[in-house]
Write a protein that holds these residues in place. Structure first.
Motif, PDB file in Angstrom:
ATOM      1  N   THR A  25       0.754  -1.318   0.153  1.00  0.00           N
ATOM      2  CA  THR A  25       0.000  -0.481   0.161  1.00  0.00           C
ATOM      3  C   THR A  25       0.810   1.215   0.020  1.00  0.00           C
ATOM      4  O   THR A  25       2.086   1.175   0.186  1.00  0.00           O
ATOM      5  CB  THR A  25      -1.070  -0.521   0.619  1.00  0.00           C
ATOM      6  OG1 THR A  25      -0.087  -0.227   2.387  1.00  0.00           O
ATOM      7  CG2 THR A  25      -1.767  -1.598   1.899  1.00  0.00           C
ATOM      8  N   ARG A  26       0.236   2.043  -0.496  1.00  0.00           N
ATOM      9  CA  ARG A  26       0.815   3.407  -0.695  1.00  0.00           C
ATOM     10  C   ARG A  26       1.918   4.328   0.734  1.00  0.00           C
ATOM     11  O   ARG A  26       2.258   4.616   0.849  1.00  0.00           O
ATOM     12  CB  ARG A  26       0.173   4.679  -1.129  1.00  0.00           C
ATOM     13  CG  ARG A  26       1.091   5.876  -1.542  1.00  0.00           C
ATOM     14  CD  ARG A  26      -0.259   6.774  -1.692  1.00  0.00           C
ATOM     15  NE  ARG A  26      -0.519   6.467  -2.856  1.00  0.00           N
ATOM     16  CZ  ARG A  26      -0.079   6.881  -4.394  1.00  0.00           C
ATOM     17  NH1 ARG A  26       1.703   7.385  -4.542  1.00  0.00           N
ATOM     18  NH2 ARG A  26       0.135   6.504  -5.228  1.00  0.00           N
ATOM     19  N   GLU A  27       0.453   3.711   1.526  1.00  0.00           N
ATOM     20  CA  GLU A  27       1.144   4.424   3.431  1.00  0.00           C
ATOM     21  C   GLU A  27       2.061   3.090   4.115  1.00  0.00           C
ATOM     22  O   GLU A  27       3.132   4.125   3.724  1.00  0.00           O
ATOM     23  CB  GLU A  27      -0.083   4.066   4.562  1.00  0.00           C
ATOM     24  CG  GLU A  27       0.049   4.172   5.393  1.00  0.00           C
ATOM     25  CD  GLU A  27      -1.093   3.524   6.497  1.00  0.00           C
ATOM     26  OE1 GLU A  27      -1.228   4.406   7.861  1.00  0.00           O
ATOM     27  OE2 GLU A  27      -2.157   3.668   6.315  1.00  0.00           O
ATOM     28  N   ARG A  28       2.146   2.226   3.698  1.00  0.00           N
ATOM     29  CA  ARG A  28       3.016   1.518   3.786  1.00  0.00           C
ATOM     30  C   ARG A  28       4.095   1.731   3.307  1.00  0.00           C
ATOM     31  O   ARG A  28       5.613   1.892   4.018  1.00  0.00           O
ATOM     32  CB  ARG A  28       2.786   0.224   3.913  1.00  0.00           C
ATOM     33  CG  ARG A  28       3.756  -0.708   4.053  1.00  0.00           C
ATOM     34  CD  ARG A  28       4.086  -2.804   3.630  1.00  0.00           C
ATOM     35  NE  ARG A  28       4.763  -3.293   4.396  1.00  0.00           N
ATOM     36  CZ  ARG A  28       4.742  -5.083   3.365  1.00  0.00           C
ATOM     37  NH1 ARG A  28       4.009  -4.905   2.361  1.00  0.00           N
ATOM     38  NH2 ARG A  28       5.767  -5.837   3.596  1.00  0.00           N
ATOM     39  N   ILE A  29       4.028   2.352   1.962  1.00  0.00           N
ATOM     40  CA  ILE A  29       5.571   2.091   1.241  1.00  0.00           C
ATOM     41  C   ILE A  29       6.342   3.633   1.348  1.00  0.00           C
ATOM     42  O   ILE A  29       7.460   4.270   1.941  1.00  0.00           O
ATOM     43  CB  ILE A  29       5.313   2.228  -0.024  1.00  0.00           C
ATOM     44  CG1 ILE A  29       4.894   1.440  -0.529  1.00  0.00           C
ATOM     45  CG2 ILE A  29       7.037   3.168  -1.126  1.00  0.00           C
ATOM     46  CD1 ILE A  29       4.169   0.833  -1.924  1.00  0.00           C
ATOM     47  N   ASN A  30       5.042   4.278   1.920  1.00  0.00           N
ATOM     48  CA  ASN A  30       6.135   5.417   2.606  1.00  0.00           C
ATOM     49  C   ASN A  30       6.422   5.777   3.612  1.00  0.00           C
ATOM     50  O   ASN A  30       7.143   6.736   4.150  1.00  0.00           O
ATOM     51  CB  ASN A  30       4.330   7.313   2.486  1.00  0.00           C
ATOM     52  CG  ASN A  30       4.643   7.775   0.885  1.00  0.00           C
ATOM     53  OD1 ASN A  30       5.479   7.484   0.281  1.00  0.00           O
ATOM     54  ND2 ASN A  30       2.877   7.752   0.263  1.00  0.00           N
ATOM     55  N   ARG A  31       5.827   5.403   4.663  1.00  0.00           N
ATOM     56  CA  ARG A  31       6.286   4.593   6.436  1.00  0.00           C
ATOM     57  C   ARG A  31       7.686   4.607   5.920  1.00  0.00           C
ATOM     58  O   ARG A  31       8.505   4.616   7.274  1.00  0.00           O
ATOM     59  CB  ARG A  31       5.558   3.373   6.808  1.00  0.00           C
ATOM     60  CG  ARG A  31       5.838   3.453   8.490  1.00  0.00           C
ATOM     61  CD  ARG A  31       4.544   3.890   9.037  1.00  0.00           C
ATOM     62  NE  ARG A  31       4.319   2.146   9.039  1.00  0.00           N
ATOM     63  CZ  ARG A  31       2.873   1.802   8.504  1.00  0.00           C
ATOM     64  NH1 ARG A  31       2.397   2.433   8.441  1.00  0.00           N
ATOM     65  NH2 ARG A  31       3.304  -0.008   7.564  1.00  0.00           N
ATOM     66  N   LEU A  32       7.822   3.313   4.800  1.00  0.00           N
ATOM     67  CA  LEU A  32       9.468   2.554   5.138  1.00  0.00           C
ATOM     68  C   LEU A  32      10.159   3.670   4.263  1.00  0.00           C
ATOM     69  O   LEU A  32      11.857   3.792   4.386  1.00  0.00           O
ATOM     70  CB  LEU A  32       9.571   1.527   3.781  1.00  0.00           C
ATOM     71  CG  LEU A  32      10.257   0.736   4.051  1.00  0.00           C
ATOM     72  CD1 LEU A  32      11.228   0.584   5.021  1.00  0.00           C
ATOM     73  CD2 LEU A  32      10.045  -0.453   2.946  1.00  0.00           C
ATOM     74  N   ALA A  33       9.664   4.637   3.472  1.00  0.00           N
ATOM     75  CA  ALA A  33      10.682   5.706   2.839  1.00  0.00           C
ATOM     76  C   ALA A  33      11.312   7.015   3.427  1.00  0.00           C
ATOM     77  O   ALA A  33      11.969   7.086   3.424  1.00  0.00           O
ATOM     78  CB  ALA A  33       9.451   6.355   1.273  1.00  0.00           C
ATOM     79  N   ASP A  34      10.268   6.683   4.626  1.00  0.00           N
ATOM     80  CA  ASP A  34      10.666   8.331   5.664  1.00  0.00           C
ATOM     81  C   ASP A  34      11.546   7.124   6.086  1.00  0.00           C
ATOM     82  O   ASP A  34      12.433   8.324   6.779  1.00  0.00           O
ATOM     83  CB  ASP A  34       9.555   8.490   6.040  1.00  0.00           C
ATOM     84  CG  ASP A  34       7.840   9.275   5.423  1.00  0.00           C
ATOM     85  OD1 ASP A  34       8.741   9.658   4.561  1.00  0.00           O
ATOM     86  OD2 ASP A  34       7.359   9.566   6.410  1.00  0.00           O
TER      87      ASP A  34
END
Length: 264
Positions: free
Chosen positions: A105-114
């Protein structure tokens, strides 16, 4: 089917590239922790700011036990083979729900990217490589598409990189109702337009892989090539699904690190 989807990707590269360069950045914090990102970390290799020449994140396939041990083993061997590399093995936190742990999910990916962005700030100017295995490979591919400035290199092993087709493949292999990936997962083949053209990529898959057959990696490799991205695609003869610790994957990663650190 494959060429129809690749044509759709090619037509949408401009739009996807714009979205990948800025969309979904969200609020970033230098204090974000591994727990915030939903992962547990184990670091190997160089650690001092002056001694770290490259950052490598190893994303395993969201399993525990033997799979997590393989991820740590690969990270340890890579750190030994590539002096100056700080290699961080990331395993899925048990606090993440089953539905999301199966999704991209976009949320999961962005959390990891942060999380990755916060760590990268400690080592400015140092190249970052993502090594993904199985589901971790799809996660890495999507991250490179959504947050391209964070990624200089991708090494993807046994990637389910054509998500809708892979889902159908898995539904045929598993009893009805047991395979329920997150419905809002992002397909790497449709986020590929955001990957920076300067990114280096290597995809490896076992010729006898029953879970993620070569066609799912080949389609993504072709999409990368359409972007003009230097891509090394290899099918490993006689190999199955568990290839993260195969010498070919380690060799592909060390070659990429050497190329990224070479004087320009």
């Amino acid at each position: 089917m494959r060429w129809h989807r690749l044509l759709s990707v090619a037509l949408g590269l401009g739009l996807a590239g714009c979205a990948g360069s800025g969309a979904g950045d969200g609020t970033r914090s230098a204090s974000i922790t591994a727990a915030d990102a939903g992962v547990q970390e184990q670091a190997f290799g160089a650690s001092g700011r002056r001694s770290v020449k490259a950052l490598v994140y190893v994303l395993h396939r969201d399993r525990t036990g033997a799979q997590a041990e393989e991820s740590d083993r690969f990270a340890r061997e890579l750190a030994q083979a590539s002096p100056g590399a700080r290699v961080i093995a990331l395993t899925q936190s048990e606090s993440i729900g089953d539905a999301e742990s199966r999704g991209f999910t976009r949320e999961r990916i962005n959390r990891l990217a942060d999380y990755i962005e916060a760590r990268s700030k400690r080592y400015p100017g140092v190249p970052t490589v993502l090594v993904g295995d199985g589901g971790g490979a799809a996660l890495a591919a999507n991250l490179a598409g959504l947050r391209p400035k964070l990624v200089d290199g991708l090494v993807l092993a046994a990637c389910p990189c054509m998500l809708p087709e892979w889902r159908k493949h898995m539904e045929k292999r598993m009893p009805r109702g047991t395979f329920k990936p997150a419905a809002n997962s992002l397909d790497p083949l449709m986020t590929v337009g955001g990957v920076r053209s300067e990114t280096k990529a290597a995809l490896l898959v076992g010729a006898n892989d029953p879970i993620t057959p070569p066609k799912f990696s080949r389609g993504y490799a072709e999409a990368l090539a359409l972007r003009g991205i230097a891509t090394d695609f290899r099918v490993l003869p006689g190999k199955g699904n568990d290839i993260l610790t195969d010498p070919e994957v380690l060799s592909a990663t060390t070659r990429m690190l050497a190329a990224l650190q070479a004087p320009r």
